[in-house]
Design an enzyme around this catalytic site. Structure first.
Site, PDB file in Angstrom:
ATOM      1  N   ASP A  35      37.873  65.749  28.836  1.00 10.05           N
ATOM      2  CA  ASP A  35      38.408  64.541  28.004  1.00 10.05           C
ATOM      3  C   ASP A  35      39.342  63.963  28.661  1.00 10.05           C
ATOM      4  O   ASP A  35      39.868  64.943  30.186  1.00 10.05           O
ATOM      5  CB  ASP A  35      38.906  65.713  27.185  1.00 10.05           C
ATOM      6  CG  ASP A  35      39.561  64.970  26.038  1.00 10.05           C
ATOM      7  OD1 ASP A  35      39.045  63.512  25.575  1.00 10.05           O
ATOM      8  OD2 ASP A  35      39.831  65.509  25.618  1.00 10.05           O
ATOM      9  N   ASP A  48      42.137  62.600  26.522  1.00  5.01           N
ATOM     10  CA  ASP A  48      43.272  62.031  25.936  1.00  5.01           C
ATOM     11  C   ASP A  48      44.053  63.847  25.601  1.00  5.01           C
ATOM     12  O   ASP A  48      43.208  64.813  24.923  1.00  5.01           O
ATOM     13  CB  ASP A  48      43.515  62.204  24.245  1.00  5.01           C
ATOM     14  CG  ASP A  48      43.285  60.345  24.905  1.00  5.01           C
ATOM     15  OD1 ASP A  48      44.392  59.656  24.528  1.00  5.01           O
ATOM     16  OD2 ASP A  48      41.734  59.710  23.919  1.00  5.01           O
TER      17      ASP A  48
END
Length: 217
Positions: free
Chosen positions: A8, A10
């Site tokens: 991922d 963020d």
């Protein structure tokens, strides 16, 4: 065996969740909406279209979802132009793992924010595949983005390790059939059900080493 690692963005590589919260919370307040106690937790992992519709609909912002998305992303892009809050050590971890595995990126950020963040971190070339949830049917916690990244890497989801920070992100990668490493943000702890779905929970990205990834195989 582990054949690929999918990150991922963020909260894992960029400490952007507090920035997203500040920008969206301020936007809701400025445009007639009302921020709820569980709003940030619900927003984490949503695609752009999903969170814009949520702000416009459930939170009562007096703008269309399309306008919400444009204006909030413009504000985020401005923040990123000033400073991309790269998590300390994240670039070293990515480079080290890229030496042993093909890497993918499965992010809820819009493509232009992904591009800005990776360029600022000097990591654009480290990822063979990058994908925004804007480009799939459903955002996290649905598994769409992780399954698509695995497919584009040419690797079965069961042979991928996903690295996530949020509850919806963990749920997404687990639903895709991947082994999940969770790196929860101190301000946004995992929900109990999401924590149970993680195969490994670590305190910081520095703990994500090659041996730790291999052990998940």
């Amino acid at each position: 065996m582990v054949d690929a690692v999918i990150f991922d963005l963020d909260g894992v590589l960029v400490d952007s969740e507090p920035v997203w919260e500040q920008v969206r919370r301020g936007y809701v307040a400025a445009h007639g909406g009302r921020w709820q106690p569980d709003t940030q937790r619900r927003l984490m992992g949503m695609s752009t279209g999903e969170w814009a519709a949520y702000l416009s609909g459930e939170l009562g912002v007096d703008r269309s979802a399309e306008r919400v998305a444009t204006e909030v992303v413009d504000e985020m892009a401005g923040r990123y132009r000033e400073h991309v809050p790269l998590i300390p050590g994240a670039d070293r971890v990515v480079r080290a793992l890229a030496a042993d595995w093909p890497l993918g990126l499965a992010s809820s950020s819009p493509p232009r924010l992904i591009d800005v963040a990776l360029a600022a971190a000097g990591l654009t070339d480290a990822f063979r595949v990058t994908l925004s949830t804007e480009r799939v049917a459903r955002g996290k916690p649905a598994p769409d983005v992780y399954r698509t990244v695995a497919e584009r890497l040419g690797v079965a989801p069961a042979r991928c390790v996903a690295v996530e920070d949020s509850s919806n992100g963990v749920r997404s990668a687990a639903a895709a059939g991947m082994r999940v490493v969770a790196v929860p943000h101190g301000s946004y702890p995992l929900d109990p059900d999401a924590e149970r779905q993680a195969h490994l929970v670590i305190g910081s990205i520095d703990e994500l080493t090659g041996p730790a990834v291999r052990a998940l195989g």
